[in-house]
Design a protein around this motif. Structure first.
Motif, PDB file in Angstrom:
ATOM      1  N   ARG A 267      -7.807  -1.589  -0.191  1.00  0.00           N
ATOM      2  CA  ARG A 267      -7.203  -0.538   0.495  1.00  0.00           C
ATOM      3  C   ARG A 267      -5.906  -0.622   1.342  1.00  0.00           C
ATOM      4  N   SER A 268      -5.742  -1.780   1.680  1.00  0.00           N
ATOM      5  CA  SER A 268      -4.407  -1.953   2.583  1.00  0.00           C
ATOM      6  C   SER A 268      -3.307  -1.955   1.101  1.00  0.00           C
ATOM      7  N   GLN A 269      -3.600  -2.377   0.123  1.00  0.00           N
ATOM      8  CA  GLN A 269      -2.426  -2.411  -0.793  1.00  0.00           C
ATOM      9  C   GLN A 269      -2.274  -0.896  -1.343  1.00  0.00           C
ATOM     10  N   PHE A 270      -3.452  -0.403  -1.584  1.00  0.00           N
ATOM     11  CA  PHE A 270      -3.020   1.259  -1.754  1.00  0.00           C
ATOM     12  C   PHE A 270      -2.418   1.965  -0.716  1.00  0.00           C
ATOM     13  N   GLN A 271      -2.767   1.695   0.600  1.00  0.00           N
ATOM     14  CA  GLN A 271      -2.084   2.195   1.603  1.00  0.00           C
ATOM     15  C   GLN A 271      -0.555   1.916   1.494  1.00  0.00           C
ATOM     16  N   ALA A 272      -0.103   0.685   1.484  1.00  0.00           N
ATOM     17  CA  ALA A 272       1.258   0.571   1.224  1.00  0.00           C
ATOM     18  C   ALA A 272       2.035   1.115   0.324  1.00  0.00           C
ATOM     19  N   ALA A 273       1.240   1.245  -0.988  1.00  0.00           N
ATOM     20  CA  ALA A 273       1.788   2.241  -1.874  1.00  0.00           C
ATOM     21  C   ALA A 273       2.091   3.359  -1.836  1.00  0.00           C
ATOM     22  N   PHE A 274       0.957   4.175  -1.139  1.00  0.00           N
ATOM     23  CA  PHE A 274       1.219   5.595  -0.727  1.00  0.00           C
ATOM     24  C   PHE A 274       2.165   5.949  -0.121  1.00  0.00           C
ATOM     25  N   SER A 275       2.212   5.017   1.196  1.00  0.00           N
ATOM     26  CA  SER A 275       3.431   5.399   2.211  1.00  0.00           C
ATOM     27  C   SER A 275       4.892   5.089   1.486  1.00  0.00           C
ATOM     28  N   ALA A 276       4.968   4.179   0.401  1.00  0.00           N
ATOM     29  CA  ALA A 276       6.296   4.076  -0.094  1.00  0.00           C
ATOM     30  C   ALA A 276       6.455   5.120  -0.939  1.00  0.00           C
ATOM     31  N   ALA A 277       5.613   5.776  -1.685  1.00  0.00           N
ATOM     32  CA  ALA A 277       5.712   6.631  -2.645  1.00  0.00           C
ATOM     33  C   ALA A 277       6.159   7.963  -1.782  1.00  0.00           C
ATOM     34  N   VAL A 278       5.217   8.302  -0.858  1.00  0.00           N
ATOM     35  CA  VAL A 278       5.330   9.567   0.004  1.00  0.00           C
ATOM     36  C   VAL A 278       7.019   9.667   0.734  1.00  0.00           C
TER      37      VAL A 278
END
Ligand SMILES: [Zn+2]
Length: 534
Positions: A199-210
């Motif tokens: 979950r925390s990996q996905f959250q880091a990636a979502f923020s970077a993309a956005v």
């Protein structure tokens, strides 16, 4: 409640406008400032004279791997094997907690090393002789490991090559290099991640993309076995329900047998939201150009006798294609060499509706194949940012003649083929602007070669934006919902500092996203950017 987005140059994807009116997460009206204000909006956002375009939709990337990379040893940009050793040692020192089972890292590229060769197990032994070390090349298709890792994994000179992979040996001894499916041997070095880690990996990636203006992502995060894929899908469903997916995520599912696909879909629940959806089945036909594992019709120009790797047999692909037909699903296949392209085109041609299926990468192609893609009617998911590295090796690997008709994305588009853009992140960064630049300029990020490599295949800026927005949406089946700024469409858009239509292509490399809006919500604002709201 209505919101008016004012004081900007707005590129709708087809036309220019002055202002947008949004309501309930969607676009209500696009037009002149006067028109929009005359509707008496409840709220007005002043965009400071910036440039607005539809949100970027990255058509193929790996967000979970990006998240993992953001939270692990990244070796991208490493300029020598010595630097690789030093950086790895330092990481081991700084993050003992992340190296309990093994030190694993990724992102190196031997063509960027001053030594211009793969590292060896002896060199990785200098990082540690006690902890297993496995460092994966930027493409994800090649890894090098140290002696301790070979020992722990039980690999030795008698280990055979697995089907579709290589455990490299020289003079009867392992070199530490693993290619393609041989990377599956590395499984035990990666500790079982908890769902909270994921979950925390996905959250880091979502923020970077956005933050970089990616409002939609078609991400290949479902892979491994059907149970592993299902665990990730269930996590994403949970994140979606908790409102933890800020962008619009479509999942590409990398399972390559119909037994696994059946088992997956038996259990997989469908998401009820417009932030998560299930996309096509993703298969691999070959490897990468850099590692000479891309499948070629003729020998590599710089390696006689070598034609690359056939990663998945035609027969296996045929079975998945017929499963897809029965189950009303699309298929996209990783093809980099012209040999892989030829075989996959033959397979698509046999299907009832080839327009359901896509070619991921589609890099090396003959002139005749470009025409065949159009005739067969499948679509293309392209990554022009690969030029930054591939131009260093392209002509060496395939020769002038074949190089001249390769990466012909603009030409394909003008033939009427649907071409979308993506980054294959973390192979490359997730930033859309350098990718747009490479699509238009056909150079590396330093602007070499002058005038671009075979500029006749370049996209124009408006073609490249269309590929990154409307074509990506079309390919995921959301053409009437996303990809342009028009009434009824989702209010997903990006605000850039400068208008790229008024500048030279290389200015894209200095431009930046200052605001990202998804479903009418401001999900990112660049530090220092003031958008006065009243
Ligand atoms: Zn990929």
């Amino acid at each position: 409640m209505t919101t008016a987005w004012m004081n900007a140059t707005i590129y709708t994807g087809e036309d220019f406008a002055e202002a947008i009116l949004t309501e309930d997460g969607r676009i209500k009206q696009v037009g002149s400032a006067e028109d929009i204000l005359s509707s008496s909006p409840d709220r007005v956002v002043d965009l400071n004279g910036r440039f607005v375009l539809p949100g970027f939709n990255d058509s193929h990337l790996h967000l979970r791997h990006l998240g993992k990379q953001l939270q692990s040893l990244s070796l991208s940009g490493t300029k020598s094997i010595q630097e690789l050793i030093v950086r790895s040692r330092q990481y081991l020192k700084d993050h003992p907690d992340r190296s309990r089972v093994a030190l694993t890292g990724s992102g190196w590229n031997q063509d960027q090393f001053s030594e211009k060769r793969f590292p060896t197990k002896e060199e990785l032994d200098q990082i540690s002789s006690e902890i297993p070390v496995a460092l994966t090349r930027v493409c994800g298709h090649v890894a090098v490991v140290n002696s301790r890792a070979l020992e722990v994994l039980g690999l030795d000179a008698s280990t055979p090559n697995p089907p579709g992979g290589i455990v490299e040996k020289k003079h009867g001894e392992l070199t530490g290099l693993l290619k393609e499916t041989a990377l599956d041997y590395l499984g035990p070095l990666y500790p079982e991640l908890t769902s909270e880690d994921l979950r925390s990996q996905f959250q880091a990636a979502f923020s970077a993309a956005v933050e970089l203006g990616v409002t939609s992502a078609q991400s290949n995060d479902l892979s491994g076995s059907n149970t592993q894929a299902l665990a990730i899908w269930n996590l994403l469903l949970d994140m979606d329900q908790k409102g933890q997916i800020p962008l619009r995520l479509t999942q590409q599912l990398a399972l390559d047998t119909f037994e696994e696909l059946d088992a997956f879909f038996e259990e997989a629940k469908q998401p009820p939201s417009d932030h998560l959806s299930m996309g096509p089945i993703k298969l691999y036909k070959d490897g990468s150009l850099g590692a000479r594992t891309a499948l070629m019709q003729k020998d590599y120009a710089d390696c006689p006798g070598e034609r690359g790797t056939d990663a998945l047999s035609d027969e296996s692909i045929r079975k998945v294609l017929s499963w897809a037909q029965e189950n009303d699903r699309g298929v996209i296949i990783h093809v980099i060499g012209d040999g892989a392209l030829e075989r996959v085109l033959n397979l698509y041609e046999e299907t009832e509706d080839p327009s359901r299926h896509g070619l991921v990468h589609c890099q090396i192609s003959t002139k005749a194949q470009l025409e065949r893609i159009k005739e067969i009617g499948c679509y293309v998911l392209a990554q022009p940012i690969f030029f930054d590295y591939d131009l260093k090796v392209l002509v060496d690997r395939v020769g002038d003649e074949l190089a001249a008709t390769s990466y012909a994305f603009g030409t394909l588009m003008r033939k009427g083929v649907s071409v979308s853009l993506g980054t294959d992140c973390p192979v490359e960064g997730v930033n859309p602007l350098p990718n747009l630049y490479c699509a238009i300029a056909r150079t590396d990020l330093e602007g070499k070669p002058d005038g671009g490599f075979h500029p006749e295949h370049a996209m124009t800026l408006s073609e490249a934006i269309r590929a990154y927005t409307a074509e990506s949406a079309f390919q995921e089946g959301h053409a009437d919902n996303k990809g342009k700024l028009a009434p009824g469409y989702l209010a997903d858009f990006v605000v850039l500092q400068h208008d790229p239509f008024q500048e030279k292509p290389d200015a894209l490399l200095r431009n930046r996203v200052v605001m990202t809006v998804i479903g009418e919500k401001i999900v990112y604002t660049h530090h220092g950017e003031r958008s006065t709201t009243r």
